[in-house]
Scaffold this active site. Structure first.
Site, PDB file in Angstrom:
ATOM      1  N   LYS A  13       9.865 -10.126  -3.801  1.00 15.02           N
ATOM      2  CA  LYS A  13       9.854 -11.593  -3.900  1.00 15.02           C
ATOM      3  C   LYS A  13       8.445 -12.145  -4.046  1.00 15.02           C
ATOM      4  O   LYS A  13       8.181 -12.984  -4.894  1.00 15.02           O
ATOM      5  CB  LYS A  13      10.472 -12.234  -2.636  1.00 15.02           C
ATOM      6  CG  LYS A  13      11.918 -11.912  -2.396  1.00 15.02           C
ATOM      7  CD  LYS A  13      12.476 -12.728  -1.228  1.00 15.02           C
ATOM      8  CE  LYS A  13      11.865 -12.412   0.124  1.00 15.02           C
ATOM      9  NZ  LYS A  13      12.225 -11.112   0.693  1.00 15.02           N
ATOM     10  N   ARG A  88      16.394 -18.648   5.261  1.00 14.17           N
ATOM     11  CA  ARG A  88      16.799 -17.311   5.685  1.00 14.17           C
ATOM     12  C   ARG A  88      18.044 -17.347   6.562  1.00 14.17           C
ATOM     13  O   ARG A  88      18.497 -16.301   7.012  1.00 14.17           O
ATOM     14  CB  ARG A  88      15.655 -16.675   6.474  1.00 14.17           C
ATOM     15  CG  ARG A  88      14.832 -15.683   5.676  1.00 14.17           C
ATOM     16  CD  ARG A  88      13.797 -15.113   6.616  1.00 14.17           C
ATOM     17  NE  ARG A  88      13.272 -13.846   6.207  1.00 14.17           N
ATOM     18  CZ  ARG A  88      12.150 -13.695   5.511  1.00 14.17           C
ATOM     19  NH1 ARG A  88      11.485 -14.742   5.085  1.00 14.17           N
ATOM     20  NH2 ARG A  88      11.710 -12.493   5.251  1.00 14.17           N
ATOM     21  N   ARG A 144      14.624  -5.566  10.369  1.00 11.35           N
ATOM     22  CA  ARG A 144      14.617  -6.624   9.342  1.00 11.35           C
ATOM     23  C   ARG A 144      15.803  -6.477   8.387  1.00 11.35           C
ATOM     24  O   ARG A 144      16.353  -7.467   7.921  1.00 11.35           O
ATOM     25  CB  ARG A 144      13.282  -6.608   8.583  1.00 11.35           C
ATOM     26  CG  ARG A 144      12.187  -7.249   9.432  1.00 11.35           C
ATOM     27  CD  ARG A 144      10.827  -6.811   8.994  1.00 11.35           C
ATOM     28  NE  ARG A 144      10.469  -7.367   7.710  1.00 11.35           N
ATOM     29  CZ  ARG A 144       9.655  -6.785   6.847  1.00 11.35           C
ATOM     30  NH1 ARG A 144       9.128  -5.615   7.134  1.00 11.35           N
ATOM     31  NH2 ARG A 144       9.358  -7.373   5.728  1.00 11.35           N
TER      32      ARG A 144
HETATM   33  P1  AMP Z   1       8.283 -12.364   4.659  1.00  7.14           P
HETATM   34  O1  AMP Z   1       6.843 -12.283   4.332  1.00  7.14           O
HETATM   35  O2  AMP Z   1       9.031 -13.389   3.855  1.00  7.14           O
HETATM   36  O3  AMP Z   1       8.972 -11.017   4.632  1.00  7.14           O
HETATM   37  O4  AMP Z   1       8.396 -12.886   6.181  1.00  7.14           O
HETATM   38  C1  AMP Z   1       7.833 -12.145   7.238  1.00  7.14           C
HETATM   39  C2  AMP Z   1       8.450 -12.580   8.558  1.00  7.14           C
HETATM   40  O5  AMP Z   1       8.159 -13.967   8.813  1.00  7.14           O
HETATM   41  C3  AMP Z   1       9.960 -12.477   8.664  1.00  7.14           C
HETATM   42  O6  AMP Z   1      10.406 -11.164   8.966  1.00  7.14           O
HETATM   43  C4  AMP Z   1      10.239 -13.460   9.808  1.00  7.14           C
HETATM   44  O7  AMP Z   1       9.887 -12.903  11.054  1.00  7.14           O
HETATM   45  C5  AMP Z   1       9.242 -14.588   9.506  1.00  7.14           C
HETATM   46  N1  AMP Z   1       9.836 -15.606   8.626  1.00  7.14           N
HETATM   47  C6  AMP Z   1       9.428 -15.934   7.357  1.00  7.14           C
HETATM   48  N2  AMP Z   1      10.190 -16.898   6.833  1.00  7.14           N
HETATM   49  C7  AMP Z   1      11.118 -17.199   7.777  1.00  7.14           C
HETATM   50  C8  AMP Z   1      12.213 -18.102   7.829  1.00  7.14           C
HETATM   51  N3  AMP Z   1      12.535 -18.886   6.784  1.00  7.14           N
HETATM   52  N4  AMP Z   1      12.954 -18.155   8.974  1.00  7.14           N
HETATM   53  C9  AMP Z   1      12.657 -17.370  10.029  1.00  7.14           C
HETATM   54  N5  AMP Z   1      11.652 -16.489  10.044  1.00  7.14           N
HETATM   55  C10 AMP Z   1      10.881 -16.385   8.935  1.00  7.14           C
END
Ligand code: AMP
Length: 187
Positions: A13, A88, A144
């Site tokens: 992404k 999410r 995750r």
């Molecule tokens: P990402 O870089 O998108 O994989 O996000 C890394 C981590 O940030 C996720 O595993 C969550 O712990 C947190 N996170 C990011 N976006 C969200 C969201 N919309 N809702 C809840 N937690 C989030």
């Protein structure tokens, strides 16, 4: 143009959002990146985020909804944005819909990047070596994936109902996936 990029961790992404952002000239908003920056800066939000992010759990909906609402009203996003990592949960999706409706905005498409689970684990394990992300540690990776299947995958049905979903095959090279995305949004 307002686009949402959606898919399991490791689907690419972030990489695709950056390419799209340059091609379309609209900002890439990654909620995960925002949280990692807060964590690196040691802010109160960052300290709170660390408890969730490092273990691969989701931050509370109200916190994330507040962050996105703030971003949506910021000047750089006046002409649209590519939202990566939000929503999410179904509650976040419903809140986003309200935010857009209130402002007279529309979501143009929700791009779902699909990749098989085996490839996810392989990619995240490789990324752990390169980026040294605490949440790319094996136990967090597995958590995750569980969280994605339980809380995030249902968001697809939410957007299916809205007729906004576009499925993108995430296998192949970065360029191949980028081309599939451009085809999907220009059709
Ligand atoms: P990402 O870089 O998108 O994989 O996000 C890394 C981590 O940030 C996720 O595993 C969550 O712990 C947190 N996170 C990011 N976006 C969200 C969201 N919309 N809702 C809840 N937690 C989030």
């Amino acid at each position: 143009m307002h686009l949402l990029l959606f898919g399991p961790p490791g689907a690419g992404k972030g990489t695709q959002a950056k390419i799209l952002s340059e091609t379309l000239g609209i900002p890439h908003i990654s909620t995960g990146e925002m949280l990692r920056q807060e964590m690196a800066d040691g802010t109160p939000l960052g300290l709170k985020a660390k408890m969730y992010v490092d273990r691969g759990n989701l931050m509370p909906d109200d916190v994330m909804i507040g962050i996105v609402e703030h971003v949506l009203d910021s000047a750089p996003c006046a002409n649209g944005m590519i939202l990566d990592g939000f929503p999410r949960t179904v509650d976040q999706a419903a809140a986003l819909k309200d935010m857009f409706t209130k402002r007279g905005l529309v979501i143009n498409a929700v791009l779902v990047i699909e990749i098989p689970h085996e490839l996810i684990v392989e990619r995240l394990t490789n990324r752990a070596i390169i980026e040294n992300r605490a949440d790319d540690e094996p136990r967090s990776i597995l958590n995750r994936l569980v969280v994605y299947d339980k809380n995030t995958a249902p968001v697809k049905h939410f957007y299916e109902g809205e007729g906004l979903l576009k499925h993108i095959a995430g296998i192949g090279t970065v360029e191949e996936v980028a081309r599939r995305i451009m085809t999907a949004i220009t059709q």
